[in-house]
Design a protein around this motif. Structure first.
Motif, PDB file in Angstrom:
ATOM      1  N   LYS A   1      -0.438   4.991  -3.873  1.00  7.48           N
ATOM      2  CA  LYS A   1      -0.276   4.162  -2.666  1.00  7.48           C
ATOM      3  C   LYS A   1      -1.599   3.519  -2.253  1.00  7.48           C
ATOM      4  N   TYR A   2      -2.692   4.282  -2.304  1.00  5.22           N
ATOM      5  CA  TYR A   2      -3.982   3.711  -1.917  1.00  5.22           C
ATOM      6  C   TYR A   2      -4.423   2.617  -2.894  1.00  5.22           C
ATOM      7  N   LEU A   3      -4.082   2.749  -4.161  1.00  7.72           N
ATOM      8  CA  LEU A   3      -4.423   1.693  -5.112  1.00  7.72           C
ATOM      9  C   LEU A   3      -3.698   0.401  -4.750  1.00  7.72           C
ATOM     10  N   ARG A   4      -2.426   0.496  -4.404  1.00  7.45           N
ATOM     11  CA  ARG A   4      -1.694  -0.715  -4.001  1.00  7.45           C
ATOM     12  C   ARG A   4      -2.296  -1.327  -2.740  1.00  7.45           C
ATOM     13  N   ASP A   5      -2.695  -0.468  -1.798  1.00  8.28           N
ATOM     14  CA  ASP A   5      -3.296  -0.990  -0.563  1.00  8.28           C
ATOM     15  C   ASP A   5      -4.635  -1.672  -0.831  1.00  8.28           C
ATOM     16  N   LEU A   6      -5.437  -1.104  -1.713  1.00  9.37           N
ATOM     17  CA  LEU A   6      -6.739  -1.704  -2.025  1.00  9.37           C
ATOM     18  C   LEU A   6      -6.567  -3.024  -2.765  1.00  9.37           C
ATOM     19  N   LYS A   7      -5.571  -3.108  -3.616  1.00 10.81           N
ATOM     20  CA  LYS A   7      -5.298  -4.376  -4.289  1.00 10.81           C
ATOM     21  C   LYS A   7      -4.902  -5.448  -3.288  1.00 10.81           C
ATOM     22  N   ALA A   8      -4.222  -5.032  -2.242  1.00 10.30           N
ATOM     23  CA  ALA A   8      -3.807  -5.973  -1.200  1.00 10.30           C
ATOM     24  C   ALA A   8      -4.923  -6.239  -0.195  1.00 10.30           C
ATOM     25  N   ARG A   9      -6.114  -5.717  -0.450  1.00  6.81           N
ATOM     26  CA  ARG A   9      -7.299  -5.914   0.382  1.00  6.81           C
ATOM     27  C   ARG A   9      -7.116  -5.359   1.796  1.00  6.81           C
ATOM     28  N   GLU A  10      -6.381  -4.274   1.897  1.00  7.80           N
ATOM     29  CA  GLU A  10      -6.260  -3.613   3.197  1.00  7.80           C
ATOM     30  C   GLU A  10      -7.565  -2.890   3.513  1.00  7.80           C
ATOM     31  N   GLU A  11      -7.994  -2.935   4.762  1.00 10.43           N
ATOM     32  CA  GLU A  11      -9.249  -2.319   5.165  1.00 10.43           C
ATOM     33  C   GLU A  11      -9.006  -0.903   5.694  1.00 10.43           C
TER      34      GLU A  11
END
Length: 716
Positions: A435-445
């Motif tokens: 889940k964190y990988l998907r969030d980081l790809k989406a540039r979530e801070e």
């Protein structure tokens, strides 16, 4: 502590120092031949005189078989108490040493147990098996250990339920680092059974035949074959008539009718990894998932839970529905965790107070209606002064993953059985990582604390990936079984990409900035270039303020709006003195701005001026902030010559007049001076001013060109 036992017959071997009992129903048979002779030697007391031993007849042997023995705490040798005790009471002895060991070390002293406190409670039957195993079957021994110990009043916060939320986590640097107490459940966003709810209601909701693990407080071990019906009968027995003090701390109620009456606090549901990352389609009845969110705890007065850390360092919410609890806390510092690891699961645990091995112990008293949240890794023990009913649960979160992983290492090192560890821990970590990988790809801070935790999680998953690639066949199989195939197809690739992305999000320029290298980097005071070229190094020095790390993991707020205005161009002719570029006196004049002053006897110079402006604005706590960056490039040519010439002759002058803070090897090659002036236009940091000057060409005596570049920056 002195060990004592009774002998039950010559057909059994004397127990070894590890604590096997003579009267055990599983008695070992005496071996023939040499084993018989060894057994006789083991049964002989070294303090008995040989003549006396030989004189003893078989008629006296039966009486000797029932006498008391004592073991030396130094050499581990067993003696007749009648031979060495000098008529004393063996039960009152704490530590005992034989005469040879006392003579060998004068520091050794025989000590006695403190006198027992008077109590009207019925005396419990002595557990000889527990004595021989090094455990005294007296539940009050834990309280006796605390007598005379320094226990401090807790410094923890008392908060309102409405204050415990995500905003608290973001604004308080100590949030979820220390326990907090909420005296009233109002505002916590949780649901608990109504006042008056009792153990009878628990049994009615779950059924009398529901199996339950019951703890014998005296030995801190499980009592087998208990059901809720049997527990209810025990609960309603008068305290003075209870055979032992017992405790229930692991009755998980997820998926039962009772679970409908309990809802964890809002902050717990928002942080809980199981709630956030475990697929909803794989939770509930018929699915295997970490069922640790809803526990019902029931303890009678006098119950004690020895020092422990909740499995995998999970955090805890704890609500007193009725009764009271007293908590004792030790901070999870590296030194204290190391002391806990040495203490846990060893013989020292049976007779030592862990607080003596740590820096501080804090005491917290809870009463009916209080709720406490215990953060990651806190070492604690719990005393129950009166019959108490509690609801609580465990949860993993993303604000202290390094400590969660450290506690898991301690569990492995101290051989904690798997059934007492956090269920499906590794699989849950994979779900969280995906889940964190998907969030980081989406540039979530993410906040800095979360980024640090995700980096620790990524390191753990990379270690799991290496086990899949390089471990033994058994280790490979176990590691692969922990990967959730419904979400992850290539676990090693996911782990390594997550590690790379979280380091990039944290602003690390290379692997040398990662968690594993940060300490060494701070000691050496040097940052490895890791192959970064000269031009990249110069750009990094001139980069905007957003890339500057004032503190580890610190990141400035982003700008709300950035506007880059169109380039303005201007041509003009001025009468100024031609600079004598054969020397160096002209440099300071043109840097200070005196060189371009118009004079009546000057020569006509053609000036091409280019102006670029960038404006940034953002909101602040006090109002707003505006930053204006202005860059002006001027090219001066005398006698009407074009403002460009061969760049080869410019290089020496460009180098002498360049940025004084830049090392020579960091500057662009001489043959690309003009190109660098146009391309390397990175804006400087807030509060700084950049100026560059140099020759942009050569000409005959009647043709002279000078290029002047200036950048100004202002903030308001």
């Amino acid at each position: 502590m002195a060990r004592s036992r009774r002998r039950s017959g010559r057909t059994q071997k004397t127990p070894d120092p590890a604590g096997a009992t003579d009267d055990d129903s599983q008695a070992q048979q005496v071996r023939e031949g040499e084993d018989d002779r060894e057994a006789e030697d083991d049964d002989r007391c070294p303090a008995c005189k040989d003549a006396q031993v030989k004189a003893e007849g078989e008629s006296e042997q039966s009486a000797a078989d029932k006498e008391k023995w004592v073991r030396c705490d130094a050499c581990k040798t067993w003696f007749h108490w009648r031979c060495v005790g000098e008529g004393g009471d063996l039960d009152a002895v704490d530590k005992w040493f034989c005469r040879p060991c006392l003579d060998a070390d004068p520091a050794r002293v025989i000590t006695m147990k403190p006198p027992a406190r008077k109590s009207a409670r019925k005396k419990t039957q002595r557990d000889y098996a527990g004595l021989n195993a090094g455990q005294e079957a007296d539940p009050s021994r834990f309280l006796r250990m605390m007598e005379g110990k320094v226990i401090k009043r807790d410094p923890f916060k008392r908060m309102k339920g409405s204050e415990v939320g995500v905003e608290w986590l973001e604004n308080d640097e100590n949030a979820m680092k220390e326990p907090i107490v909420v005296e009233s459940e109002e505002g916590l966003g949780m649901k608990m059974p109504a006042a008056g709810f009792s153990v009878d209601d628990v049994v009615e909701a779950l059924g009398e035949d529901h199996p339950v693990e019951v703890i014998d407080v005296a030995t801190q071990s499980n009592s087998p074959n208990w059901t809720l019906g049997k527990w209810l009968e025990y609960w309603h027995t008068e305290p003075s008539k209870r055979d032992k003090i017992r405790n229930i701390i692991s009755l998980e109620i997820s998926g039962t009718p009772l679970a409908d009456q309990v809802l964890p606090p809002r902050i717990v549901r928002e942080l809980d990894w199981v709630e956030k990352f475990w697929p909803n389609t794989k939770k509930g009845r018929g699915h295997n998932y970490p069922k640790v969110q809803l526990y019902c705890l029931m303890g009678v007065g006098g119950a004690w839970t020895d020092w422990h850390i909740d499995f995998a360092g999970s955090s805890v919410y704890y609500h007193i529905l009725s009764g009271a609890k007293v908590f004792y806390f030790i901070r999870p510092t590296p030194a204290n965790l190391a002391a806990y690891e040495r203490w846990s699961g060893t013989e020292v645990q049976n007779h030592s107070w862990l607080g003596d091995m740590c820096d501080e112990v804090f005491k917290v008293e809870l009463k009916t209606g209080n709720t406490m949240i215990i953060p990651t890794g806190w070492i604690h023990a719990v005393y129950t002064p009166v019959d108490t009913l509690v609801f609580g649960g465990n949860f993993l979160h993303s604000y202290n993953v390094p400590t969660q992983l450290r506690v898991r290492e301690i569990e492995i090192a101290t051989h904690v059985p798997k059934r007492f560890r956090f269920p499906f821990f590794v699989k849950l970590c994979w779900y969280a990582g995906e889940k964190y990988l998907r969030d980081l790809k989406a540039r979530e801070e993410f906040p800095p604390r979360v980024l640090e935790s995700v980096e620790a999680l990524a390191d753990f998953l990379v270690a799991e990936a290496r086990t899949m690639e390089r471990g033994t066949d058994t280790a490979k199989r176990q590691a692969k079984e922990e990967v959730p195939g419904d979400r992850i197809k290539d676990a090693p690739a996911l782990a390594r990409e997550l590690r790379w992305r979280v380091r990039h999000a944290a602003g690390y320029s290379s692997d040398d900035d990662s968690r594993s290298h940060r300490k060494a980097k701070a000691i050496n005071g040097e940052a490895a270039t890791n192959g970064v070229g000269n031009k990249r190094k110069r750009i990094a020095m001139e980069s905007s303020e957003d890339s500057i790390e004032l503190f580890r993991n610190f990141k400035r707020p982003s700008w709300d709006h950035i506007e880059e205005r169109p380039t303005e161009r201007e041509s003009t002719t001025l009468k100024v003195r031609r600079p004598d570029t054969n020397g160096t006196n002209w440099v300071q004049a043109w840097v200070s701005g005196m060189g371009d002053a118009e004079v009546s006897d000057g020569e006509e110079a053609h000036v091409e001026r280019k102006r670029d402006v960038i404006v940034k604005v953002r909101r602040t706590a006090k109002g707003l902030e505006r930053q204006k960056v202005e860059r002006v490039l001027e090219e001066w040519a005398w006698n009407g010559a074009p403002p460009a010439a061969s760049p080869s002759a410019v290089a020496p002058k460009t180098e002498s007049a360049g940025d004084v803070e830049m090392a020579a090897e960091d500057r662009p090659p001489p043959t690309k001076a003009a190109e660098s002036m146009d391309q390397d236009s990175t804006m400087p940091d807030a509060g700084t001013t950049e100026k560059e000057e140099g020759l942009n060409g050569t000409a005959p005596a009647n043709n002279h060109t000078v290029t002047v570049a200036a950048a100004a920056e202002s903030s308001s």
